[in-house]
Write a protein that holds these residues in place. Structure first.
Motif, PDB file in Angstrom:
ATOM      1  N   UNK A 275       0.610  -1.522   0.162  1.00  0.00           N
ATOM      2  CA  UNK A 275       0.473  -0.077   0.135  1.00  0.00           C
ATOM      3  C   UNK A 275       0.854   1.602  -0.276  1.00  0.00           C
ATOM      4  N   UNK A 276       0.127   2.543  -0.168  1.00  0.00           N
ATOM      5  CA  UNK A 276       1.300   3.469  -0.445  1.00  0.00           C
ATOM      6  C   UNK A 276       2.161   4.246   0.399  1.00  0.00           C
ATOM      7  N   UNK A 277       1.162   3.760   2.070  1.00  0.00           N
ATOM      8  CA  UNK A 277       1.928   3.851   3.312  1.00  0.00           C
ATOM      9  C   UNK A 277       2.864   2.987   3.809  1.00  0.00           C
ATOM     10  N   UNK A 278       3.613   1.922   3.149  1.00  0.00           N
ATOM     11  CA  UNK A 278       4.376   1.179   3.396  1.00  0.00           C
ATOM     12  C   UNK A 278       4.319  -0.381   4.217  1.00  0.00           C
ATOM     13  N   UNK A 279       2.952  -0.172   4.688  1.00  0.00           N
ATOM     14  CA  UNK A 279       2.365  -0.970   5.878  1.00  0.00           C
ATOM     15  C   UNK A 279       1.921  -2.021   5.912  1.00  0.00           C
TER      16      UNK A 279
ATOM     17  N   UNK B 278       3.562  -6.063   6.368  1.00  0.00           N
ATOM     18  CA  UNK B 278       4.399  -5.652   6.685  1.00  0.00           C
ATOM     19  C   UNK B 278       5.544  -6.299   7.443  1.00  0.00           C
ATOM     20  N   UNK B 279       5.577  -5.901   8.254  1.00  0.00           N
ATOM     21  CA  UNK B 279       6.637  -5.321   9.017  1.00  0.00           C
ATOM     22  C   UNK B 279       6.179  -7.070  10.501  1.00  0.00           C
ATOM     23  N   UNK B 280       5.172  -6.929  10.682  1.00  0.00           N
ATOM     24  CA  UNK B 280       4.909  -8.200  11.384  1.00  0.00           C
ATOM     25  C   UNK B 280       4.873  -9.379  10.786  1.00  0.00           C
TER      26      UNK B 280
END
Length: 313
Positions: free
Chosen positions: A214-218, A242-244
């Motif tokens: 997504x545009x927020x890189x989340x 993305x991170x988890x």
């Protein structure tokens, strides 16, 4: 459509055009077109001729004033399945239908101005499971490729493949940092009873036809491929953090609605939370990712259902 006769245009007479991506560079629109093994770039501002140019006519493309350049990033034998521009329009990344037995690298980054290869790598996985729809391990086609969102400045690439995996690559390290495995939205008895003559165990993964950050890189969103013979007759998208690496949500439709599947999706350029899905029957469905109940519809679409998933990756 309804184009003035004094405007340049492109046409094809052979292979189908797979993807067309447009990029604004200093207020100038430039098209990148994938057709067979060839990528064609068309700088419309440089097109001084009013004649129609054919993508497969060398004589038409050789003349000055067309604004057209062509290159084959994966050679003559591999089809370009998808392409994308980076954030500043200097790099075009492509993925192909190459398999590990035919060509080691199925992702190539090319400098737009010089058409020189900047980087290439293999997106293949090391597994040997039998996949829904006939895919095999170790030779998965890359089905789509996208750069990361607004804040990443093209540091990340998201690559989907026919084995049902969406991979995130960090291009500073040129390494895979995340792999998200899709799950079948509704496991039917037809799928769970699949057996193979090779002795391999069937997975419950559909193919992944597109994935994107997504545009927020989340989050990473991945679109399921439809396969009527295996009971996949619905639109289904999975959202991952993305991170988890956790599976956040599943967006799915009832069976057989909207043509039984979707081919593409895009995030809005104006609202980071809006996701537009293109269904096989021509419907456009708008998903408000920021609001759990936010589904707007275009055309004759009725509704999509967002289901929270308790089970994580």
């Amino acid at each position: 459509t309804n184009q003035p006769t004094n405007q340049p245009s492109l046409s094809t007479n052979a292979l189908n055009v797979i993807k067309i991506k447009i990029k604004m560079i200093t207020d100038t629109p430039i098209l990148a077109i994938a057709c067979g093994p060839t990528v064609t770039t068309w700088d419309i501002a440089q097109s001084t001729t009013s004649q129609q140019s054919n993508l497969f006519s060398a004589s038409a493309l050789a003349g000055a004033g067309t604004g057209i350049e062509q290159f084959k990033p994966h050679g003559n034998d591999n089809i370009v399945n998808d392409l994308a521009w980076n954030h500043n329009g200097q790099v075009i990344v492509t993925c192909s239908n190459a398999t590990s037995t035919r060509h080691p690298h199925n992702v190539v980054l090319t400098h737009y101005a010089t058409r020189s290869k900047l980087e290439s790598f293999s997106n293949f996985h090391n597994h040997s499971t039998q996949l829904l729809g006939g895919g095999g391990g170790g030779g998965e086609e890359a089905t789509s490729i996208t750069f990361g969102g607004k804040s990443a400045k093209s540091r990340y690439l998201c690559v989907s493949d026919s084995s049902g995996i969406a991979s995130v690559w960090d291009m500073k390290k040129v390494s895979r940092v995340r792999s998200f495995k899709l799950k079948h939205p509704v496991l039917s008895s037809k799928i769970s009873s699949i057996s193979t003559t090779t002795g391999s165990t069937a997975t419950n993964r559909p193919s992944c036809v597109k994935s994107a950050m997504d545009p927020s890189d989340t989050h990473v969103v991945a679109l399921h491929g439809s396969s009527p013979s295996f009971g996949i007759n619905r639109i289904a998208l999975e959202m991952f953090h993305l991170k988890t690496g956790s599976r956040v949500a599943l967006l799915s439709t009832p069976e057989y609605q909207y043509g039984g599947g979707a081919d593409c999706f895009e995030f809005s350029s104006f609202d980071d939370g809006l996701l537009l899905v293109g269904a096989k029957d021509g419907s456009l469905l708008l998903w408000d990712c920021a609001a759990s109940s936010g589904i707007a519809n275009h055309g004759h679409a009725t509704s999509l259902t967002k289901q929270q998933q308790q089970q994580q990756q």
